[in-house]
Scaffold this motif. Sequence first.
Motif, mmCIF file in Angstrom:
data_model
loop_
_atom_site.group_PDB
_atom_site.id
_atom_site.type_symbol
_atom_site.label_atom_id
_atom_site.label_comp_id
_atom_site.label_asym_id
_atom_site.label_seq_id
_atom_site.Cartn_x
_atom_site.Cartn_y
_atom_site.Cartn_z
ATOM 1 N N SER A 43 -42.644 -44.057 -29.324
ATOM 2 C CA SER A 43 -41.878 -42.998 -29.973
ATOM 3 C C SER A 43 -42.652 -41.692 -29.811
ATOM 4 N N ILE A 44 -41.946 -40.588 -29.922
ATOM 5 C CA ILE A 44 -42.593 -39.283 -29.819
ATOM 6 C C ILE A 44 -43.610 -39.145 -30.951
ATOM 7 N N LYS A 45 -43.210 -39.513 -32.164
ATOM 8 C CA LYS A 45 -44.071 -39.337 -33.336
ATOM 9 C C LYS A 45 -45.382 -40.119 -33.206
ATOM 10 N N SER A 46 -45.300 -41.397 -32.861
ATOM 11 C CA SER A 46 -46.524 -42.201 -32.751
ATOM 12 C C SER A 46 -47.392 -41.741 -31.582
ATOM 13 N N SER A 47 -46.750 -41.338 -30.490
ATOM 14 C CA SER A 47 -47.504 -40.864 -29.329
ATOM 15 C C SER A 47 -48.217 -39.546 -29.636
ATOM 16 N N LEU A 48 -47.540 -38.644 -30.336
ATOM 17 C CA LEU A 48 -48.173 -37.380 -30.708
ATOM 18 C C LEU A 48 -49.382 -37.622 -31.599
ATOM 19 N N LYS A 49 -49.251 -38.525 -32.544
ATOM 20 C CA LYS A 49 -50.363 -38.841 -33.451
ATOM 21 C C LYS A 49 -51.574 -39.332 -32.651
ATOM 22 N N PHE A 50 -51.330 -40.231 -31.700
ATOM 23 C CA PHE A 50 -52.407 -40.758 -30.867
ATOM 24 C C PHE A 50 -53.003 -39.674 -29.973
ATOM 25 N N LEU A 51 -52.146 -38.902 -29.313
ATOM 26 C CA LEU A 51 -52.630 -37.891 -28.375
ATOM 27 C C LEU A 51 -53.414 -36.780 -29.061
ATOM 28 N N ARG A 52 -53.056 -36.456 -30.283
ATOM 29 C CA ARG A 52 -53.789 -35.413 -31.017
ATOM 30 C C ARG A 52 -55.189 -35.876 -31.396
ATOM 31 N N LYS A 53 -55.388 -37.176 -31.529
ATOM 32 C CA LYS A 53 -56.706 -37.706 -31.904
ATOM 33 C C LYS A 53 -57.549 -38.125 -30.707
ATOM 34 N N THR A 54 -56.918 -38.293 -29.540
ATOM 35 C CA THR A 54 -57.600 -38.891 -28.396
ATOM 36 C C THR A 54 -57.591 -37.926 -27.221
ATOM 37 N N GLU A 55 -58.708 -37.233 -27.041
ATOM 38 C CA GLU A 55 -58.773 -36.164 -26.046
ATOM 39 C C GLU A 55 -58.562 -36.648 -24.616
ATOM 40 N N TRP A 56 -59.155 -37.793 -24.237
ATOM 41 C CA TRP A 56 -59.013 -38.268 -22.859
ATOM 42 C C TRP A 56 -57.550 -38.567 -22.531
ATOM 43 N N ALA A 57 -56.823 -39.110 -23.486
ATOM 44 C CA ALA A 57 -55.409 -39.430 -23.265
ATOM 45 C C ALA A 57 -54.577 -38.147 -23.182
ATOM 46 N N ARG A 58 -54.855 -37.192 -24.065
ATOM 47 C CA ARG A 58 -54.140 -35.921 -24.043
ATOM 48 C C ARG A 58 -54.373 -35.208 -22.710
ATOM 49 N N THR A 59 -55.601 -35.265 -22.202
ATOM 50 C CA THR A 59 -55.919 -34.639 -20.921
ATOM 51 C C THR A 59 -55.099 -35.254 -19.796
ATOM 52 N N LYS A 60 -54.957 -36.576 -19.781
ATOM 53 C CA LYS A 60 -54.159 -37.238 -18.743
ATOM 54 C C LYS A 60 -52.695 -36.834 -18.822
ATOM 55 N N VAL A 61 -52.175 -36.743 -20.033
ATOM 56 C CA VAL A 61 -50.779 -36.350 -20.218
ATOM 57 C C VAL A 61 -50.576 -34.902 -19.771
ATOM 58 N N GLU A 62 -51.505 -34.034 -20.130
ATOM 59 C CA GLU A 62 -51.411 -32.631 -19.730
ATOM 60 C C GLU A 62 -51.477 -32.488 -18.215
ATOM 61 N N GLN A 63 -52.347 -33.248 -17.568
ATOM 62 C CA GLN A 63 -52.455 -33.190 -16.108
ATOM 63 C C GLN A 63 -51.166 -33.662 -15.440
ATOM 64 N N LEU A 64 -50.557 -34.704 -15.970
ATOM 65 C CA LEU A 64 -49.294 -35.188 -15.423
ATOM 66 C C LEU A 64 -48.207 -34.134 -15.569
ATOM 67 N N TYR A 65 -48.175 -33.474 -16.702
ATOM 68 C CA TYR A 65 -47.198 -32.411 -16.945
ATOM 69 C C TYR A 65 -47.387 -31.255 -15.957
ATOM 70 N N ILE A 66 -48.632 -30.851 -15.756
ATOM 71 C CA ILE A 66 -48.924 -29.776 -14.809
ATOM 72 C C ILE A 66 -48.475 -30.166 -13.404
ATOM 73 N N THR A 67 -48.745 -31.403 -13.015
ATOM 74 C CA THR A 67 -48.317 -31.905 -11.705
ATOM 75 C C THR A 67 -46.797 -31.879 -11.592
ATOM 76 N N LEU A 68 -46.108 -32.282 -12.629
ATOM 77 C CA LEU A 68 -44.648 -32.305 -12.626
ATOM 78 C C LEU A 68 -44.060 -30.901 -12.472
ATOM 79 N N LYS A 69 -44.671 -29.929 -13.118
ATOM 80 C CA LYS A 69 -44.143 -28.563 -13.135
ATOM 81 C C LYS A 69 -44.521 -27.737 -11.919
ATOM 82 N N HIS A 70 -45.464 -28.220 -11.111
ATOM 83 C CA HIS A 70 -45.881 -27.431 -9.939
ATOM 84 C C HIS A 70 -45.601 -28.120 -8.654
#
Length: 70
Positions: A43-70
């Motif tokens: 779910s968005i809610k549970s994933s956001l909770k995890f990603l806000r606490k876990t920097e390595w996971a948030r970094t991977k998600v952000e990198q995927l987003y950047i790749t998708l948008k460029h």
Amino acid sequence: MTQNNNPLHGITLEKLLTELVAHYGWEQLGQIINIRCFQSDPSIKSSLKFLRKTEWARTKVEQLYITLKH
């Protein structure tokens, strides 16, 4: 400080995650990034909770987003 070179400037983690889920779906997202919150009852809610606490996971998600948008 300016954010001209930051592709994530002004984009919330929720918006980023929502766009990734809309593009890939939970199943494919869980295959691309091996995070349990994407694979088991995701779910968005549970994933956001995890990603806000876990920097390595948030970094991977952000990198995927950047790749998708460029």
